[in-house]
Scaffold this motif. Structure first.
Motif, PDB file in Angstrom:
ATOM      1  N   GLU A 328     -13.036 -12.288  60.375  1.00  0.00           N
ATOM      2  CA  GLU A 328     -13.820 -12.684  61.546  1.00  0.00           C
ATOM      3  C   GLU A 328     -15.296 -12.875  61.204  1.00  0.00           C
ATOM      4  OE1 GLU A 328     -11.631 -10.026  61.636  1.00  0.00           O
ATOM      5  OE2 GLU A 328     -10.083 -11.354  62.463  1.00  0.00           O
ATOM      6  N   THR A 329     -15.801 -12.070  60.290  1.00  0.00           N
ATOM      7  CA  THR A 329     -17.242 -12.138  60.023  1.00  0.00           C
ATOM      8  C   THR A 329     -17.581 -13.015  58.820  1.00  0.00           C
ATOM      9  OG1 THR A 329     -17.125 -10.147  58.695  1.00  0.00           O
ATOM     10  CG2 THR A 329     -17.699  -9.871  61.016  1.00  0.00           C
ATOM     11  N   LEU A 330     -16.560 -13.578  58.200  1.00  0.00           N
ATOM     12  CA  LEU A 330     -16.801 -14.402  57.007  1.00  0.00           C
ATOM     13  C   LEU A 330     -17.898 -15.434  57.222  1.00  0.00           C
ATOM     14  CD1 LEU A 330     -13.384 -15.359  55.420  1.00  0.00           C
ATOM     15  CD2 LEU A 330     -15.315 -14.229  54.318  1.00  0.00           C
ATOM     16  N   VAL A 334     -23.790 -14.757  54.252  1.00  0.00           N
ATOM     17  CA  VAL A 334     -24.624 -15.715  53.516  1.00  0.00           C
ATOM     18  C   VAL A 334     -23.969 -16.136  52.204  1.00  0.00           C
ATOM     19  CG1 VAL A 334     -26.893 -16.103  52.499  1.00  0.00           C
ATOM     20  CG2 VAL A 334     -26.669 -14.647  54.516  1.00  0.00           C
ATOM     21  N   VAL A 335     -23.420 -15.153  51.491  1.00  0.00           N
ATOM     22  CA  VAL A 335     -22.795 -15.473  50.204  1.00  0.00           C
ATOM     23  C   VAL A 335     -21.600 -16.403  50.415  1.00  0.00           C
ATOM     24  CG1 VAL A 335     -21.598 -14.508  48.208  1.00  0.00           C
ATOM     25  CG2 VAL A 335     -23.555 -13.305  49.191  1.00  0.00           C
ATOM     26  N   PHE A 336     -20.806 -16.096  51.428  1.00  0.00           N
ATOM     27  CA  PHE A 336     -19.649 -16.944  51.715  1.00  0.00           C
ATOM     28  C   PHE A 336     -20.087 -18.382  51.981  1.00  0.00           C
ATOM     29  CE2 PHE A 336     -16.853 -19.028  54.774  1.00  0.00           C
ATOM     30  CZ  PHE A 336     -15.648 -18.994  54.082  1.00  0.00           C
ATOM     31  N   ASN A 337     -21.133 -18.525  52.771  1.00  0.00           N
ATOM     32  CA  ASN A 337     -21.598 -19.879  53.085  1.00  0.00           C
ATOM     33  C   ASN A 337     -22.118 -20.616  51.856  1.00  0.00           C
ATOM     34  OD1 ASN A 337     -20.944 -20.152  55.830  1.00  0.00           O
ATOM     35  ND2 ASN A 337     -22.576 -18.693  56.319  1.00  0.00           N
ATOM     36  N   LYS A 338     -22.764 -19.869  50.960  1.00  0.00           N
ATOM     37  CA  LYS A 338     -23.211 -20.509  49.708  1.00  0.00           C
ATOM     38  C   LYS A 338     -22.015 -20.945  48.880  1.00  0.00           C
ATOM     39  CE  LYS A 338     -27.845 -18.917  48.829  1.00  0.00           C
ATOM     40  NZ  LYS A 338     -28.343 -17.531  48.789  1.00  0.00           N
ATOM     41  N   GLN A 341     -20.631 -24.115  50.392  1.00  0.00           N
ATOM     42  CA  GLN A 341     -21.436 -25.300  50.051  1.00  0.00           C
ATOM     43  C   GLN A 341     -21.143 -25.766  48.632  1.00  0.00           C
ATOM     44  OE1 GLN A 341     -25.565 -24.258  50.545  1.00  0.00           O
ATOM     45  NE2 GLN A 341     -25.224 -23.839  52.728  1.00  0.00           N
ATOM     46  N   ASN A 342     -21.073 -24.759  47.755  1.00  0.00           N
ATOM     47  CA  ASN A 342     -20.854 -25.038  46.356  1.00  0.00           C
ATOM     48  C   ASN A 342     -19.476 -25.659  46.094  1.00  0.00           C
ATOM     49  OD1 ASN A 342     -21.296 -24.632  43.494  1.00  0.00           O
ATOM     50  ND2 ASN A 342     -22.786 -23.116  44.200  1.00  0.00           N
ATOM     51  N   VAL A 343     -18.482 -25.159  46.792  1.00  0.00           N
ATOM     52  CA  VAL A 343     -17.127 -25.702  46.638  1.00  0.00           C
ATOM     53  C   VAL A 343     -17.112 -27.155  47.109  1.00  0.00           C
ATOM     54  CG1 VAL A 343     -14.732 -25.535  47.431  1.00  0.00           C
ATOM     55  CG2 VAL A 343     -15.977 -23.466  46.829  1.00  0.00           C
ATOM     56  N   THR A 344     -17.781 -27.410  48.227  1.00  0.00           N
ATOM     57  CA  THR A 344     -17.871 -28.777  48.746  1.00  0.00           C
ATOM     58  C   THR A 344     -18.514 -29.703  47.716  1.00  0.00           C
ATOM     59  OG1 THR A 344     -18.073 -27.906  50.981  1.00  0.00           O
ATOM     60  CG2 THR A 344     -18.759 -30.187  50.646  1.00  0.00           C
TER      61      THR A 344
END
Ligand code: ADP
Ligand code: MG
Length: 636
Positions: A328-330, A334-338, A341-344
């Protein structure tokens, strides 16, 4: 085992019965996949347990190893699959095994029919995998003990006909689940070590928990994404991909990503050869599996990639996320979002490289996944990379299948050309003859041919490419195009210029047309864009293109059509005839009818003509007259 008073007999719902029926008839050769299904359930149960444990839940038999054991008894013709995973209570047996979620059974039945009765290729996808046991078994029994310390052991048993029974049992047993199958006579081959090991190696090699057959550890490859790239063969990638996706084909493209700074993660990403119907029947079947330090946190996470890259399959594993992170909190992490972005970026880079190195393969990609990929025009931060990957057909393509990139277009632009032109139409043939692309042909200026409304949404939201404005051909300024040299040097037979006197008459004819059409048009102008056609409608510059209006009108039924400019080709033979008629009698009825006809025809091409009756009636009248004239001429 002693049955309790709490025992229940429950009838299967109709769709499960239908499903069981299909499985009983299913192809003999693919029967061994029941083992894959049971082992992947066991593996899921172990994943769930690891997840509970990292969350700090209290767990029964905390020291028992995470593993799957497969046993058999040749004489009794039984096999057993045991795991030390989360287990199930009686209620869970009813709700998770006894009932099928999300109308999975009905969809499954539909798909099996589409696959000509081959259940094995699709069964894993519909939450009905467990029932594959009835391809090989007369009876299946599940005995399970939930990991929750004070739960009771429960038993589920069914012959796969009409109903099942569930009980709670008195005696305790170790945490986890044992599935026992009483094999059908013609399936006795499975009560055999080689047969079982072989099927496990074939279908379950990548399960990340040890699978033991008679104490022998049979699966050998674990988290492939953690291996150094140099040590992984392309066969292993393919095998892993098939294991992950149930796809029978090799992937079109594979990317093995390993990033250490500023965040650490590893990923194994695949582009399938075929589109998976992401926005159709199987809507939720996309996303990447997210691991933290090898612990599966979420299967098919949908936030690691934007929706337009949802065709990508694979796994992401990071050391930098906390193990106890909740699903739920993923998104707030901040790290998850980075990482996301990086995977994209990595996916886009992979596509860029593919486009550069292997045009043919990229075209294959485009044909399968382009439809979804185009939706990426909303990904503002990546717009440049996105724009480079777009493909279209074009007036310079040799046929309707050839694909052109915006970069290709720019490299072919005329010396003085400042804009990139496109035009939307239903087909290559239709755009080829549209009056509004005539001037581009005359000047040999390339026009991108757009057949899908999304194409224009994409281009108009990009606005520019390499600082060149993207413009719909019906909104181009003819003066800009006129400046460019003619395509073929041989003087095209130009119409005789009008005498000064006729120029005056022509101006007043234009006024006459204006008056006839009244406030149905924004303006009437002498066209600089037309060659072969007498007239057309164009959109005022800065307004919306015709196709865009169509999209909006479709979405917004009551929307009025903005007024357009009616352009008339001064050099066209038809126009010259009208001029002659006009000079004789400016109120000639035929003249007015022809103006109306030309206007309706232009509206028809623009897609603005709501009611074709007037046009058809007028056309018939004209044909009647002209056929009469023709008849009198041929009769001499
Ligand atoms: P799916 O695995 O796609 O959900 P299945 O028919 O294979 O569909 O299994 C149905 C459900 O039964 C699973 O989602 C899980 O909740 C439960 N289940 C099956 N096998 C086990 C097991 N060995 N341990 C715990 N739960 C299980
Ligand atoms: Mg399953």
């Amino acid at each position: 085992m002693s049955e309790q008073a709490t025992g229940e007999r429950v009838a299967f719902k109709a769709e499960i019965k239908q499903l069981l029926d299909i499985l009983a008839r299913s192809l003999y050769s693919s029967r061994e996949i029941f083992l894959r299904e049971l082992i992947s359930n066991a593996s899921d149960a172990l994943d769930k347990l690891r997840f509970e444990s990292t969350r700090g839940a209290e767990i029964k038999d905390a020291d028992a190893p995470y593993e799957i054991t497969v046993g058999f008894d040749k004489d009794a013709r039984t096999i057993t699959i045991t795991d030390t995973g989360v287990g199930m209570t009686k209620e869970e047996l009813i709700s998770q095994v006894g009932t099928i979620a999300k109308s999975g059974a009905a969809e499954f039945v539909k798909r099996v029919e589409a696959e000509n009765g081959d259940a094995s290729s699709v069964i894993g996808k519909f939450g009905v995998g467990f029932y594959s046991v009835f391809m090989v078994a007369d009876e299946a029994e599940i005995v399970s003990r939930s990991f929750k310390p004070d739960a009771k052991t429960a038993r589920w048993v069914s012959d796969g006909e009409g109903e099942y029974e569930v009980f709670e049992l008195d005696e305790d047993r170790p945490r986890g689940t044992t599935v026992t199958l009483k094999l059908k006579e013609d399936a006795e081959e499975f009560a055999d070590k080689e047969r079982l090991s072989g099927a496990i190696k074939k279908h379950s090699n990548f399960i990340s928990f040890p699978i033991k057959v008679e104490d022998e550890h049979v699966n050998t490859v674990g988290a492939l994404w953690r291996e150094p790239k140099s040590s992984v063969t392309s066969e292993q990638y393919s095998e892993f991909y098939k294991f992950l996706t149930y796809d029978g084909d090799d992937p079109l493209e594979t990317a093995h990503v390993s990033v250490d700074a500023p965040i650490q993660f590893k990923a194994l990403l695949f582009i399938p050869k075929r589109e998976y119907d992401i926005f159709g029947l199987n809507r939720d079947d996309y996303g990447l599996d997210l691991y933290v330090r090898r612990v599966l946190i979420q299967r098919q996470n949908k936030e690691l990639l934007p929706e337009y890259l949802a065709f990508v399959k694979g796994v992401v594993d990071s050391e930098d996320l906390p193990l106890n992170i909740s699903r739920e909190t993923l998104q707030e992490n901040v790290v998850f979002n980075k990482i996301a972005q990086n995977v994209t970026t990595h996916v886009l880079k992979t596509l860029e490289k593919l486009a550069k190195d292997d045009e043919k393969k990229f075209a294959e990609f485009w044909r399968e996944h382009g439809r979804v990929f185009k939706l990426g025009y909303t990904d503002y931060p990546n717009r440049e990379k996105y724009a480079k990957l777009l493909r279209f057909n074009s007036s310079k393509a040799k046929d309707k299948t050839e694909l052109v990139s915006l970069a290709d277009y720019v490299s072919r632009m005329k010396e003085d050309q400042k804009e990139i032109y496109y035009f939307v139409g239903p087909s290559r043939e239709a755009i080829d003859v549209d009056p509004r692309v005539e001037m581009f042909k005359r000047k040999d200026v390339e026009v991108l041919y757009l057949y899908d409304p999304i194409d224009e949404l994409a281009l108009s939201s990009l606005r520019t490419f390499e600082e060149k404005e993207l413009k719909s051909a019906d909104q181009a300024d003819p003066a800009e195009i006129e400046k460019m040299p003619d395509a073929n040097d041989e003087e095209t037979t130009k119409a005789e210029p009008l005498s000064d006197d006729d120029e005056l008459h022509f101006s007043s004819l234009v006024e006459k047309i204006k008056k006839t059409l009244g406030d149905r048009v924004e303006d009437v102008k002498v066209s600089k864009r037309l060659t072969g056609s007498p007239s057309c409608l164009v959109n005022p510059e800065g307004g919306m293109s015709g196709s865009m209006q169509k999209i909006l009108r479709a979405a917004n039924k009551g929307m009025a059509t903005p007024k357009k400019i009616f352009e008339i080709n001064k050099d066209h033979a038809l126009t010259r005839n009208l001029l002659a008629i006009y000079k004789k009698n400016e109120n000639d009825e035929f003249l007015t009818e022809t103006i109306e006809q030309l206007f309706d025809a232009a509206q028809l091409l623009e897609g603005d003509l709501d009611d074709p009756h007037a046009l058809v009636t007028r056309l018939n009248k004209t044909l009647e007259k002209s056929s009469g004239w023709y008849k009198s001429i041929t009769e001499g």
